[in-house]
Enzyme design. Structure first.
Site, PDB file in Angstrom:
ATOM      1  N   GLY A 168       0.840  -1.189   0.000  1.00  0.00           N
ATOM      2  CA  GLY A 168       0.000   0.000   0.000  1.00  0.00           C
ATOM      3  C   GLY A 168       0.875   1.239   0.000  1.00  0.00           C
ATOM      4  N   GLN A 171       3.215   9.935   1.053  1.00  0.00           N
ATOM      5  CA  GLN A 171       4.513   9.253   1.136  1.00  0.00           C
ATOM      6  C   GLN A 171       5.417   9.560  -0.057  1.00  0.00           C
ATOM      7  OE1 GLN A 171       2.680   5.202   2.148  1.00  0.00           O
ATOM      8  NE2 GLN A 171       4.624   5.188   3.261  1.00  0.00           N
ATOM      9  N   CYS A 197       6.548   0.115   7.561  1.00  0.00           N
ATOM     10  CA  CYS A 197       6.154   1.237   6.705  1.00  0.00           C
ATOM     11  C   CYS A 197       7.337   1.636   5.835  1.00  0.00           C
ATOM     12  CB  CYS A 197       5.725   2.401   7.597  1.00  0.00           C
ATOM     13  SG  CYS A 197       5.150   3.837   6.687  1.00  0.00           S
ATOM     14  N   LEU A 198       7.079   1.854   4.558  1.00  0.00           N
ATOM     15  CA  LEU A 198       8.161   2.272   3.661  1.00  0.00           C
ATOM     16  C   LEU A 198       8.761   3.600   4.100  1.00  0.00           C
ATOM     17  CD1 LEU A 198       6.689   1.371   0.150  1.00  0.00           C
ATOM     18  CD2 LEU A 198       8.324   0.060   1.524  1.00  0.00           C
ATOM     19  N   HIS A 237      -3.775   1.702   8.455  1.00  0.00           N
ATOM     20  CA  HIS A 237      -2.400   2.191   8.363  1.00  0.00           C
ATOM     21  C   HIS A 237      -2.263   3.183   7.211  1.00  0.00           C
ATOM     22  CE1 HIS A 237       2.147   1.483   8.372  1.00  0.00           C
ATOM     23  NE2 HIS A 237       1.921   2.147   7.246  1.00  0.00           N
ATOM     24  N   GLU A 238      -2.788   2.792   6.038  1.00  0.00           N
ATOM     25  CA  GLU A 238      -2.654   3.652   4.854  1.00  0.00           C
ATOM     26  C   GLU A 238      -3.414   4.962   5.032  1.00  0.00           C
ATOM     27  OE1 GLU A 238      -0.530   3.115   2.717  1.00  0.00           O
ATOM     28  OE2 GLU A 238      -0.131   1.068   3.329  1.00  0.00           O
ATOM     29  N   HIS A 258      -1.948   7.810   6.998  1.00  0.00           N
ATOM     30  CA  HIS A 258      -0.988   8.690   6.317  1.00  0.00           C
ATOM     31  C   HIS A 258      -1.675   9.962   5.805  1.00  0.00           C
ATOM     32  CE1 HIS A 258       2.728   6.395   6.301  1.00  0.00           C
ATOM     33  NE2 HIS A 258       2.121   5.316   5.852  1.00  0.00           N
TER      34      HIS A 258
HETATM   35 NI    NI Z   1       3.061   3.443   5.992  1.00  0.00          NI
END
Ligand code: NI
Length: 188
Positions: free
Chosen positions: A49, A54, A103-104, A145-146, A149
């Site tokens: 995701g 991000q 998380c990236l 989570h997504e 952001h």
């Molecule tokens: Ni994340």
């Protein structure tokens, strides 16, 4: 299509609430380019995701795609590529469950987070259709989570017990078999 750089924790843009996307711009060249870049970036980074903030784009757009259901992520429901525009989440049961998240934007780390596990998601599709879906278990965590952001929230904000915040190697060594079977849930 371009792979964009995923910005990391400490970059102020990750902490700013993102702006709703105008449905009039759906289908525009600019929109199509952004979505294809997000998909390309998601694939290049090996995530499941990605939220627009991000890649330093402050818009309420998320892409999620879970192709391979039995990987380091554990067993996950297959979820075809989808674009979620201006999404909202409603918790429809009190039950919560915890998963290890990654998380990236917080590379190399994992943390244990408890979240509601039965949710409804309302969103606009890339064609401008209003859609709803229900998600359970790990997938419910992925959505939360997504979408966090989009509000400038990172999963690290939601770790209650910081002894369960770990580097990936130490996670594999000391925590991977604790908590629950689906404990490994690197989300984006
Ligand atoms: Ni994340």
């Amino acid at each position: 299509m371009t792979v964009r750089e995923v910005i990391r924790m400490g970059h102020p843009s990750l902490r700013v609430p993102a702006v709703p996307y105008s449905s009039e711009l759906l289908g525009s060249a600019e929109f199509n380019e952004l979505v294809s870049d997000m998909r390309e970036t998601l694939h290049a980074y090996g995530g499941i995701g990605l939220a627009a903030p991000q890649i330093d784009v402050s818009l309420r757009i998320v892409v999620i795609e879970i192709e391979n259901t039995s990987t380091r992520y554990g067993n996950i429901e297959h979820t075809p590529f989808e674009v979620y525009i201006n999404p909202t989440i409603t918790s429809i049961a009190e039950e919560t469950a915890g998963y290890w998240e990654g998380c990236l934007s917080v590379p190399g780390m994992m943390g244990y987070v408890e979240r509601p596990q039965h949710i409804r998601v309302d969103y606009l599709t890339s064609e401008g259709a209003e859609k709803s879906l229900e998600a359970h278990g790990f997938l419910a965590t992925v959505f939360q989570h997504e979408f966090d952001h989009l509000d400038g929230t990172l999963y690290v904000d939601r770790i209650k017990d910081l002894s369960l915040f770990s580097f990936e190697e130490e996670f594999a060594q000391f925590h991977a078999d604790t908590k629950n079977e689906n404990g490994l849930s690197e989300t984006d």
